[in-house]
Design a protein around this motif. Structure first.
Motif, PDB file in Angstrom:
ATOM      1  N   MET A 196      -3.486 -45.104  14.880  1.00  0.00           N
ATOM      2  CA  MET A 196      -3.417 -46.014  13.725  1.00  0.00           C
ATOM      3  C   MET A 196      -2.772 -47.576  14.170  1.00  0.00           C
ATOM      4  O   MET A 196      -3.281 -48.514  13.899  1.00  0.00           O
ATOM      5  CB  MET A 196      -2.819 -45.671  12.416  1.00  0.00           C
ATOM      6  CG  MET A 196      -3.702 -44.463  12.096  1.00  0.00           C
ATOM      7  SD  MET A 196      -2.908 -43.704  10.242  1.00  0.00           S
ATOM      8  CE  MET A 196      -1.704 -42.716  11.130  1.00  0.00           C
ATOM      9  N   GLU A 235     -17.627 -50.617  12.129  1.00  0.00           N
ATOM     10  CA  GLU A 235     -16.327 -51.327  11.564  1.00  0.00           C
ATOM     11  C   GLU A 235     -15.186 -50.469  11.429  1.00  0.00           C
ATOM     12  O   GLU A 235     -15.332 -49.305  10.817  1.00  0.00           O
ATOM     13  CB  GLU A 235     -16.798 -52.118  10.372  1.00  0.00           C
ATOM     14  CG  GLU A 235     -17.756 -53.081  10.552  1.00  0.00           C
ATOM     15  CD  GLU A 235     -18.056 -54.028   9.402  1.00  0.00           C
ATOM     16  OE1 GLU A 235     -17.326 -53.680   8.247  1.00  0.00           O
ATOM     17  OE2 GLU A 235     -18.808 -55.005   9.228  1.00  0.00           O
ATOM     18  N   ASN A 236     -13.916 -50.954  11.546  1.00  0.00           N
ATOM     19  CA  ASN A 236     -12.647 -50.265  11.295  1.00  0.00           C
ATOM     20  C   ASN A 236     -12.270 -50.621   9.711  1.00  0.00           C
ATOM     21  O   ASN A 236     -11.136 -51.240   9.496  1.00  0.00           O
ATOM     22  CB  ASN A 236     -11.718 -50.658  12.217  1.00  0.00           C
ATOM     23  CG  ASN A 236     -10.525 -49.835  12.008  1.00  0.00           C
ATOM     24  OD1 ASN A 236     -10.395 -48.511  11.524  1.00  0.00           O
ATOM     25  ND2 ASN A 236      -9.427 -50.293  12.375  1.00  0.00           N
ATOM     26  N   GLY A 237     -13.050 -50.014   9.086  1.00  0.00           N
ATOM     27  CA  GLY A 237     -12.814 -50.084   7.471  1.00  0.00           C
ATOM     28  C   GLY A 237     -11.762 -49.088   7.057  1.00  0.00           C
ATOM     29  O   GLY A 237     -10.618 -48.891   7.675  1.00  0.00           O
ATOM     30  N   ALA A 238     -12.310 -48.733   5.833  1.00  0.00           N
ATOM     31  CA  ALA A 238     -11.404 -47.615   5.282  1.00  0.00           C
ATOM     32  C   ALA A 238     -11.650 -46.409   6.135  1.00  0.00           C
ATOM     33  O   ALA A 238     -12.633 -45.853   6.634  1.00  0.00           O
ATOM     34  CB  ALA A 238     -11.879 -47.235   3.859  1.00  0.00           C
ATOM     35  N   SER A 294      -5.964 -43.805   7.644  1.00  0.00           N
ATOM     36  CA  SER A 294      -4.613 -44.325   7.058  1.00  0.00           C
ATOM     37  C   SER A 294      -4.666 -44.195   5.540  1.00  0.00           C
ATOM     38  O   SER A 294      -3.752 -44.054   4.838  1.00  0.00           O
ATOM     39  CB  SER A 294      -4.259 -45.741   7.563  1.00  0.00           C
ATOM     40  OG  SER A 294      -5.350 -46.543   7.176  1.00  0.00           O
ATOM     41  N   ASN A 295      -5.949 -44.398   5.147  1.00  0.00           N
ATOM     42  CA  ASN A 295      -6.359 -44.744   3.638  1.00  0.00           C
ATOM     43  C   ASN A 295      -6.189 -43.037   2.985  1.00  0.00           C
ATOM     44  O   ASN A 295      -5.531 -42.931   1.866  1.00  0.00           O
ATOM     45  CB  ASN A 295      -7.597 -44.928   3.274  1.00  0.00           C
ATOM     46  CG  ASN A 295      -7.774 -46.472   3.845  1.00  0.00           C
ATOM     47  OD1 ASN A 295      -8.205 -46.713   5.044  1.00  0.00           O
ATOM     48  ND2 ASN A 295      -7.389 -47.512   2.791  1.00  0.00           N
ATOM     49  N   SER A 354      -2.447 -42.091   2.788  1.00  0.00           N
ATOM     50  CA  SER A 354      -1.865 -42.850   1.582  1.00  0.00           C
ATOM     51  C   SER A 354      -2.227 -42.387   0.345  1.00  0.00           C
ATOM     52  O   SER A 354      -1.512 -42.922  -0.470  1.00  0.00           O
ATOM     53  CB  SER A 354      -2.382 -44.351   1.880  1.00  0.00           C
ATOM     54  OG  SER A 354      -1.744 -44.860   3.186  1.00  0.00           O
ATOM     55  N   GLY A 414      -8.628 -46.849  10.018  1.00  0.00           N
ATOM     56  CA  GLY A 414      -8.412 -47.697   9.004  1.00  0.00           C
ATOM     57  C   GLY A 414      -7.414 -48.716   9.109  1.00  0.00           C
ATOM     58  O   GLY A 414      -7.087 -49.060  10.175  1.00  0.00           O
ATOM     59  N   ARG A 415      -6.831 -49.143   8.137  1.00  0.00           N
ATOM     60  CA  ARG A 415      -5.981 -50.340   8.369  1.00  0.00           C
ATOM     61  C   ARG A 415      -4.657 -49.769   8.783  1.00  0.00           C
ATOM     62  O   ARG A 415      -4.323 -48.688   8.686  1.00  0.00           O
ATOM     63  CB  ARG A 415      -5.528 -51.087   7.072  1.00  0.00           C
ATOM     64  CG  ARG A 415      -6.545 -51.793   6.367  1.00  0.00           C
ATOM     65  CD  ARG A 415      -6.514 -52.420   4.791  1.00  0.00           C
ATOM     66  NE  ARG A 415      -7.948 -53.034   4.340  1.00  0.00           N
ATOM     67  CZ  ARG A 415      -7.576 -53.777   3.253  1.00  0.00           C
ATOM     68  NH1 ARG A 415      -6.466 -53.824   2.508  1.00  0.00           N
ATOM     69  NH2 ARG A 415      -8.722 -54.179   2.715  1.00  0.00           N
ATOM     70  N   THR A 416      -3.968 -50.809   9.648  1.00  0.00           N
ATOM     71  CA  THR A 416      -2.676 -50.270  10.304  1.00  0.00           C
ATOM     72  C   THR A 416      -1.619 -50.078   9.262  1.00  0.00           C
ATOM     73  O   THR A 416      -1.195 -51.176   8.577  1.00  0.00           O
ATOM     74  CB  THR A 416      -2.207 -51.521  11.216  1.00  0.00           C
ATOM     75  OG1 THR A 416      -3.365 -51.464  12.389  1.00  0.00           O
ATOM     76  CG2 THR A 416      -0.997 -50.834  12.135  1.00  0.00           C
ATOM     77  N   PRO A 417      -0.874 -49.012   9.227  1.00  0.00           N
ATOM     78  CA  PRO A 417       0.117 -48.996   8.031  1.00  0.00           C
ATOM     79  C   PRO A 417       1.343 -49.419   8.702  1.00  0.00           C
ATOM     80  O   PRO A 417       1.617 -49.761   9.899  1.00  0.00           O
ATOM     81  CB  PRO A 417       0.129 -47.347   7.880  1.00  0.00           C
ATOM     82  CG  PRO A 417      -0.306 -46.663   9.307  1.00  0.00           C
ATOM     83  CD  PRO A 417      -1.203 -47.769   9.656  1.00  0.00           C
TER      84      PRO A 417
END
Length: 714
Positions: free
Chosen positions: A553, A565-568, A571-572, A575, A599-602
């Motif tokens: 991540m 794409e690096n969407g959800a 990490s989601n 979370s 996913g998004r970088t936490p």
């Protein structure tokens, strides 16, 4: 950890039967560092050529001498050294050391006045500074230069020795070479003469001492003989030359008296015997008595005749009777006279015997006393004789020493040095060879040092030997080629490599290929993401529904391989979200391959992974997929991988060939072992076919289906 380290040391020390030949290993090391080796050799070669052209030409003069063991001795007189001294094994080695002695160098320097010679210093590329030191210091300085440029070369199995001298001046080289051998010959003679002189001085001193000792010993013997009245008439020498029995004046008189006593005793015994037979002997032996007896016999015959004719009263018969009586009276008187004479002779013999016996007894007493004195006298004489022998030996040896020093020398000059016409150095060929040898040595040291510094895994055989883990597969370095393009071809070398990894994984568990696994590495850039993607692709091609999860991540890369794409994503889900089906993306390359992006970088990936949601997620996904491959972040400095291993069956450790040191790899594996993670094996990536000792097996096995061996990034 200690037991693991011990196992590692034991295994590393044991010979590996699968290891390639030692010479092949050396060859591959040379290929890896070929540019370093070529650079060092080129530099050494250039330095050797440059040094050859910049060096001053040197001229070497040679002279030859002969050293014999047997010394020529025209006087036939033995000197200080015995005849066997030159036969000792170290004789020649001693001569060689003397040829290189500092004393000989200083002798040559003094003879040629080299300490004050500007030409000498210029011939050795040294600055001449007159007056800066005393004469002794200049001689020592010149001797040091001489020793640095002289060479002693004995000829094998001969008595010949070559003496070489090298300088920039050909005439000076020949001059010094000749002076060197001449001074060596003269020094040898000087040493022999000096030794003879020292021995001679010592012998003369001892000779004077023993002359005085001999005089004192003889004086003591003579004084004692005079004091005791011992007069030696004669002496009988023994077989060894020493004085034997000695005849003195008293012993001579005793001998004479003893002889006279024997004679007197014999005379007395004869006289004593003559007394008993004096009458009969007198009547038989005495002529007077014999005549009277004859006359009496005639008178008796006449008387018998007269008595026969006439009677006793006849006057003539009476006259005859009276004449017989007169004759008998004469015989009796004569016998008495003889008896008295014999007795007188006996008495005289007895008196003489007694007188001689008395003299003999007196002389015996004197001889006994003289014998007692002779013991001490003999002690004095033996002392004098021993001193005389030592004195004679010293005198003889002193006379020999006076002629021993004229023995001929055993060292002779065979060939005198001539002025060399061509330089002996520098030699371009020799210097180039030396430069190459030095360059090879330096290159060897540098390569060994670089190999010690660069201690990464380079060969497939190193995996089990150094890490004690099974090798799942080795992937060749793909160079500038795109891995996706190569993976699109199932027969490419990279596809074959990961197919081999999948096959080896099937033997890692009792149910075949693990259902869930993590792919990680020690540091970034080792090909773990490529390996994760390739392994998932190979599993999907075998008909298994496979999910590739990007768990890195912090630096996600799976979406780039998949073209999504690096969407959800993960990490989601970690979370709190649960709808994973809407986050999964299908692959356009293989039908049964799907991806879950990072996913998004936490803010803190480790905190998300430390919860139980990752384990619950994997359990949920296992019900929908045959295999789950997780692309994990590197182990170095991160806690993500040990947390991820709790949710899967095990992990695959990716190692780039020659990139990470072995100690770093062992540290990473130690972290996995501390987390009780199961390690299925190692994938060795970026393996170079030219530097690989096992290049034939892997290159052929993985590249047989490709038209060309096009390298691609792993």
């Amino acid at each position: 950890m200690s037991s693991s380290a011990n196992r590692s040391e034991t295994q590393s020390s044991a010979p590996d039967p699968s290891a390639p030949p030692l010479m092949l290993q050396y060859w591959q090391i040379a290929l890896r560092w070929k540019f370093v080796i070529i650079g060092i050799l080129a530099f050494a070669l250039a330095a050797g050529i440059l040094a050859t052209f910049l060096a001053t030409p040197q001229f070497t003069a040679r002279t030859q001498i002969e050293i014999t063991r047997d010394q020529k001795n025209p006087t036939n007189v033995e000197g200080i050294e015995s005849a066997q001294s030159s036969q000792e094994p170290e004789f020649y080695q001693t001569q060689y050391e003397l040829l290189e002695s500092r004393s000989l160098a200083e002798r040559v320097a003094r003879q040629l006045n080299l300490g004050n010679s500007a030409e000498f210093y210029a011939a050795h590329s040294m600055e001449f500074a007159p007056g800066n030191a005393d004469a002794a210091a200049r001689v020592r300085s010149a001797a040091g230069i001489l020793l640095a440029n002289v060479e002693i070369a004995p000829l094998t199995k001969s008595r010949l020795v070559d003496v070489y001298y090298t300088s920039a001046s050909p005439a000076l080289s020949a001059k010094i070479a000749n002076a060197w051998t001449e001074n060596f010959v003269q020094a040898s003679m000087d040493r022999r003469f000096a030794a003879t002189q020292d021995a001679r001085a010592f012998l003369e001193t001892r000779l004077r001492e023993y002359a005085q000792k001999l005089e004192d010993a003889e004086r003591r013997a003579a004084a004692f003989a005079v004091e005791r009245g011992i007069v030696v008439i004669s002496s009988t020498p023994e077989a060894n030359g020493r004085p034997g029995a000695q005849k003195t004046l008293v012993s001579g008189e005793l001998e004479e008296m003893s002889n006279e006593l024997v004679k007197a005793t014999a005379a007395r015994v004869a006289a004593q015997a003559a007394i008993t037979r004096a009458t009969s002997a007198a009547s038989v032996q005495n002529p007077t008595v014999a005549a009277l007896r004859q006359e009496r016999a005639r008178a008796m015959a006449e008387q018998s005749q007269i008595l026969a004719q006439f009677g006793p009263e006849y006057p003539q018969a009476q006259a005859t009777k009276q004449r017989l009586a007169a004759i008998d009276a004469s015989i009796g008187a004569e016998e008495q006279r003889i008896t008295r004479s014999v007795r007188n002779t006996y008495e005289e013999a007895l008196r003489r015997e007694n007188a001689l016996r008395s003299n003999v007894n007196e002389l015996k007493s004197q001889v006994q006393g003289e014998n007692r004195d002779a013991i001490q006298l003999n002690i004095y004489r033996r002392d004098a004789d021993a001193t005389r022998q030592l004195y004679d030996s010293l005198l003889q040896r002193t006379k020999e020493m006076s002629v021993a020093s004229v023995a001929a020398n055993n060292i002779a000059v065979v060939d005198r040095a001539e002025v060399p016409v061509s330089p002996t150095s520098p030699s371009l060929v020799t210097n180039v060879m030396i430069a190459l040898l030095l360059g090879l040595g330096l290159a060897l040291i540098v390569v060994i040092g670089l190999e010690q510094i660069d201690e990464g895994l380079r060969e497939p055989n190193d995996v089990r030997r150094l890490l004690e883990l099974p090798l799942l597969g080795a992937v060749l370095d793909q160079g500038d080629s795109e891995p996706l393009e190569l993976l699109a071809d199932p027969k490419s070398n990279i596809s074959e490599a990961y197919l081999s990894v999948r096959t080896n994984l099937a033997f890692s568990t009792d149910h075949g290929v693990p259902k869930s696994l993590v792919v990680t590495s020690t540091s970034p850039g080792e090909g773990k993401s490529t390996s994760s993607f390739s392994l998932a692709l190979v599993l999907a091609r075998t008909g298994k529904r496979t999910l590739l999860i990007d768990a890195d991540m912090r630096s996600p890369s799976v979406h780039g391989f998949a073209g999504i794409e690096n969407g959800a994503g993960l990490s989601n889900l970690l979370s709190g979200e649960d709808d994973w089906q809407h986050m999964v993306r299908k692959s356009t390359m293989v039908e049964r391959l799907e991806f879950l992006p990072a996913g998004r970088t936490p803010p803190s990936a480790a905190e998300l992974l430390s919860s139980d949601r990752m384990k619950t997620l994997v359990q949920e996904l296992n019900r929908h997929y045959d295999h789950i491959v997780i692309d994990a972040p590197p182990l170095l400095g991160l806690a993500d991988v040990p947390l991820l291993t709790r949710a899967v069956e095990g992990c695959i450790f990716t190692v780039a060939s020659g990139q990470v040191p072995v100690r770093g790899l062992r540290t990473s594996l130690g972290r996995l072992q501390q987390a009780h993670a199961r390690i299925f094996g190692v994938i060795l990536t970026k393996l170079s076919t030219r530097n690989s000792l096992s290049g034939y097996g892997y290159g052929y096995g993985y590249g047989y289906g490709a038209e060309t061996e096009t390298p691609a990034k792993a």
